[in-house]
Motif scaffolding. Structure first.
Motif, PDB file in Angstrom:
ATOM      1  N   ALA A  55     109.361  10.006  13.603  1.00  0.00           N
ATOM      2  CA  ALA A  55     108.677  10.704  12.516  1.00  0.00           C
ATOM      3  C   ALA A  55     107.770   9.764  11.732  1.00  0.00           C
ATOM      4  CB  ALA A  55     109.701  11.352  11.588  1.00  0.00           C
ATOM      5  N   LEU A  56     108.223   8.536  11.473  1.00  0.00           N
ATOM      6  CA  LEU A  56     107.407   7.607  10.700  1.00  0.00           C
ATOM      7  C   LEU A  56     106.213   7.110  11.507  1.00  0.00           C
ATOM      8  CD1 LEU A  56     110.101   5.568   8.758  1.00  0.00           C
ATOM      9  CD2 LEU A  56     108.784   7.542   7.998  1.00  0.00           C
ATOM     10  N   THR A  57     106.374   6.992  12.826  1.00  0.00           N
ATOM     11  CA  THR A  57     105.236   6.650  13.675  1.00  0.00           C
ATOM     12  C   THR A  57     104.192   7.762  13.625  1.00  0.00           C
ATOM     13  OG1 THR A  57     106.594   5.307  15.152  1.00  0.00           O
ATOM     14  CG2 THR A  57     104.508   6.113  16.034  1.00  0.00           C
ATOM     15  N   ALA A  58     104.647   9.015  13.662  1.00  0.00           N
ATOM     16  CA  ALA A  58     103.724  10.141  13.532  1.00  0.00           C
ATOM     17  C   ALA A  58     103.047  10.130  12.165  1.00  0.00           C
ATOM     18  CB  ALA A  58     104.477  11.453  13.745  1.00  0.00           C
ATOM     19  N   LEU A  59     103.784   9.731  11.133  1.00  0.00           N
ATOM     20  CA  LEU A  59     103.219   9.667   9.787  1.00  0.00           C
ATOM     21  C   LEU A  59     102.124   8.602   9.704  1.00  0.00           C
ATOM     22  CD1 LEU A  59     103.399  10.786   6.910  1.00  0.00           C
ATOM     23  CD2 LEU A  59     105.131   9.040   6.422  1.00  0.00           C
ATOM     24  N   VAL A  60     102.304   7.486  10.394  1.00  0.00           N
ATOM     25  CA  VAL A  60     101.253   6.462  10.437  1.00  0.00           C
ATOM     26  C   VAL A  60      99.963   7.059  10.986  1.00  0.00           C
ATOM     27  CG1 VAL A  60     100.510   4.328  11.570  1.00  0.00           C
ATOM     28  CG2 VAL A  60     102.804   4.482  10.608  1.00  0.00           C
ATOM     29  N   GLY A  61     100.078   7.801  12.091  1.00  0.00           N
ATOM     30  CA  GLY A  61      98.890   8.426  12.668  1.00  0.00           C
ATOM     31  C   GLY A  61      98.234   9.415  11.735  1.00  0.00           C
ATOM     32  N   ALA A  62      99.049  10.208  11.052  1.00  0.00           N
ATOM     33  CA  ALA A  62      98.510  11.218  10.142  1.00  0.00           C
ATOM     34  C   ALA A  62      97.780  10.573   8.967  1.00  0.00           C
ATOM     35  CB  ALA A  62      99.640  12.112   9.635  1.00  0.00           C
ATOM     36  N   ARG A  63      98.420   9.591   8.313  1.00  0.00           N
ATOM     37  CA  ARG A  63      97.788   8.993   7.139  1.00  0.00           C
ATOM     38  C   ARG A  63      96.608   8.102   7.521  1.00  0.00           C
ATOM     39  NH1 ARG A  63     100.585  12.594   6.071  1.00  0.00           N
ATOM     40  NH2 ARG A  63     102.004  12.767   4.302  1.00  0.00           N
ATOM     41  N   THR A  64      96.593   7.569   8.724  1.00  0.00           N
ATOM     42  CA  THR A  64      95.415   6.846   9.198  1.00  0.00           C
ATOM     43  C   THR A  64      94.232   7.803   9.291  1.00  0.00           C
ATOM     44  OG1 THR A  64      96.750   5.249  10.434  1.00  0.00           O
ATOM     45  CG2 THR A  64      94.447   5.479  11.089  1.00  0.00           C
ATOM     46  N   ALA A  65      94.479   9.005   9.808  1.00  0.00           N
ATOM     47  CA  ALA A  65      93.415  10.009   9.873  1.00  0.00           C
ATOM     48  C   ALA A  65      92.941  10.389   8.476  1.00  0.00           C
ATOM     49  CB  ALA A  65      93.912  11.245  10.630  1.00  0.00           C
ATOM     50  N   ALA A  66      93.871  10.519   7.516  1.00  0.00           N
ATOM     51  CA  ALA A  66      93.491  10.845   6.139  1.00  0.00           C
ATOM     52  C   ALA A  66      92.600   9.758   5.553  1.00  0.00           C
ATOM     53  CB  ALA A  66      94.744  11.024   5.288  1.00  0.00           C
TER      54      ALA A  66
END
Length: 324
Positions: free
Chosen positions: A225-236
């Motif tokens: 989940a935290l790896t997915a969060l890295v990808g999401a906030r990088t896009a933001a």
């Protein structure tokens, strides 16, 4: 019947779009990265961060009590594409399959205008997405599935699928329109989604507290989940950094502050996600000293995340960060 077409050949095959990329997949049902590739090919640079922001995927936090599973986002794709300037996009879905004639019609129409088509449910690409490049003779469609390698001949197969997305002609979206759509999506992720980002962070912090006995499965779910969060906030962050140069004041100042907050968040989050994903991640999750350190770090991350969304909310108001 499946066959491979040589892109260097002339004749019917020469109508295929040249240089179409392979679908970029991080999971079996990740639609947005593939759609971003189609938009980038059609002339929209930075398409994926914009898609992620306007759809809300850049601001969401996946549920922390079950493993993260990549999926096709439950969103109105037509509305998301309209916000990006593609108001004539067509999204066809049919659980029993879209009529082959309709698929061929749209693929021929789009590729003639140098726009690829995204198709789900195409046997060579199942269960993932394909990028289509054109229609040779004989009722076939051609394109890349996720298992191709760049430069491979396109796979050809009869026209079939259960989700087809044709972009249609697009116009450049106004930066203020994109900012407003992203700000609304970010607020919805924190205030309307259940449990919402704030609730999800609280659950993570509870799992790291002394009240909960650590378990190996939770450590694995946390890493995913935290790896997915890295990808999401990088896009933001990438979206906001691209937008701030195009916005008037005071919106640009608030967007710049939000981007800086996401940058700081990633500095804290990336080492944590890497540590939990390492072979010793389960040990780090279980050890009391490390759990306390992870708790403190995740608490800081949650505060930065909330403040970034607050900056996006304020980006539509009539005062600048220096005035507060």
């Amino acid at each position: 019947m499946l066959s491979r077409l040589n892109l260097s050949a002339r004749g019917p095959d020469s109508r295929l779009l040249p240089g179409l990329p392979c679908p970029s997949m991080t999971g079996a049902a990740d639609l947005l990265p593939v759609l971003g590739q189609a938009l980038a090919y059609a002339g929209f640079p930075g398409a994926f961060p914009a898609l992620a922001a306007v759809s809300g995927e850049a601001f969401r936090l996946r549920g922390p009590v079950c493993a993260y599973t990549p999926r096709a986002p439950a969103l109105d794709l037509s509305s998301v594409l309209a916000a990006l300037g593609y108001r004539r996009a067509e999204v066809l879905t049919a659980s029993e399959g879209i009529a082959p004639e309709r698929i061929l019609q749209l693929v021929a129409q789009e590729t003639a205008a140098d726009r690829p088509v995204v198709l789900g449910g195409w046997p060579p690409a199942e269960p993932s997405w394909a990028l289509l490049a054109g229609c040779p003779t004989g009722g076939l469609i051609c394109g890349y599935g996720p298992h191709n390698a760049p430069g491979d001949p396109y796979i050809a197969a009869p026209a079939q699928g259960n989700l087809l997305l044709a972009l249609g002609p697009g116009e450049p979206a106004h930066a203020e329109t994109l900012r407003a759509a992203a700000a609304a999506a970010a607020r919805a992720c924190w205030e309307q989604d259940r449990p919402g980002c704030a609730g999800a962070y609280r659950t993570w912090l509870h799992l790291l507290s002394d009240q909960v006995e650590p378990t190996a499965p939770v450590a694995g779910e946390a890493a995913a989940a935290l790896t997915a969060l890295v990808g999401a906030r990088t896009a933001a962050r990438d979206f906001l950094e691209a937008q701030r140069e195009q916005l008037p004041q005071p919106a640009a100042a608030w967007v710049a502050r939000a981007a800086a907050l996401y940058d700081h968040l990633l500095d804290l989050l990336e080492p944590l996600s890497v540590a939990l994903a390492a072979p010793e991640g389960e040990i780090l999750w279980a050890h009391p000293e490390w759990r306390a350190e992870h708790y403190e770090r995740l608490e800081q991350i949650a505060e930065l995340d909330a403040e970034a969304v607050n900056c996006l909310r304020r980006s539509g108001e009539e005062y600048t960060p220096d005035e507060v």
